[in-house]
Each structure stands twice: as C-alpha cells, then as structure tokens.
Design a protein around this motif. Sequence first.
Motif, PDB file in Angstrom:
ATOM      1  N   UNK A  70       0.830  -1.203   0.000  1.00 32.48           N
ATOM      2  CA  UNK A  70       0.000   0.000   0.000  1.00 32.48           C
ATOM      3  C   UNK A  70       0.867   1.257   0.000  1.00 32.48           C
ATOM      4  N   UNK A  71       1.893   1.266   0.856  1.00 31.28           N
ATOM      5  CA  UNK A  71       2.772   2.439   0.932  1.00 31.28           C
ATOM      6  C   UNK A  71       3.553   2.638  -0.366  1.00 31.28           C
ATOM      7  N   UNK A  72       4.014   1.556  -0.955  1.00 28.93           N
ATOM      8  CA  UNK A  72       4.729   1.665  -2.234  1.00 28.93           C
ATOM      9  C   UNK A  72       3.805   2.172  -3.338  1.00 28.93           C
ATOM     10  N   UNK A  73       2.575   1.660  -3.372  1.00 26.35           N
ATOM     11  CA  UNK A  73       1.617   2.115  -4.369  1.00 26.35           C
ATOM     12  C   UNK A  73       1.317   3.603  -4.186  1.00 26.35           C
ATOM     13  N   UNK A  74       1.162   4.028  -2.949  1.00 27.64           N
ATOM     14  CA  UNK A  74       0.895   5.429  -2.651  1.00 27.64           C
ATOM     15  C   UNK A  74       2.053   6.310  -3.103  1.00 27.64           C
TER      16      UNK A  74
END
Length: 85
Positions: free
Chosen positions: A48-52
């Motif tokens: 999720x953090x990488x996608x964000x």
Amino acid sequence: MRDNTSRKKIAAVVVAILVILYMGPLVGVSLAAVAGLAGEGITGVLPFLLMYALIGGAVIVGVLLALAQRLKEIDGGEEEDAKKY
C-alpha cells in the motif's frame, strides 16, 4: 500583450510548485515509512505504501510534463489563435 503572457507563465509555474509542495512530502513520508518497515518484517502495509508513493510520484511527473507543455503553448501563442474562433 507581453505582460499577459508573463502572467500566464507565472501562474502556471506557481500552480505546479504548489502541487509539488503538496505531493512531495506525502511521497517522502510514505517512502520513509517503507524504509522503516522493511527491516521490521511487516509486509502487509508495504504494498500500500509503495503504491501510494508511486502514484504520488506519477502525479509530480505529470504536473511537470503538463507545465512544460503549457509553457510551450504560451510561448507559441496558440491561445491567441484560438481566440479568433
């Protein structure tokens, strides 16, 4: 006419800077969180953090590309041509 062109350029640059100033820290914080969590073994949040971070980075790149295109349009006088119609 010259004053109007420089105002349009300044407005485009200011808006681009504001968007980058808004998105930059968000991307930086999410990447810092990824770096901090990578060694912890917490894997559920990492995607999720990488996608964000990737989406925020894409927004910044898109704004810079749009700014370059807008400055070309202003320099080329395309707006003045469109006003004829």
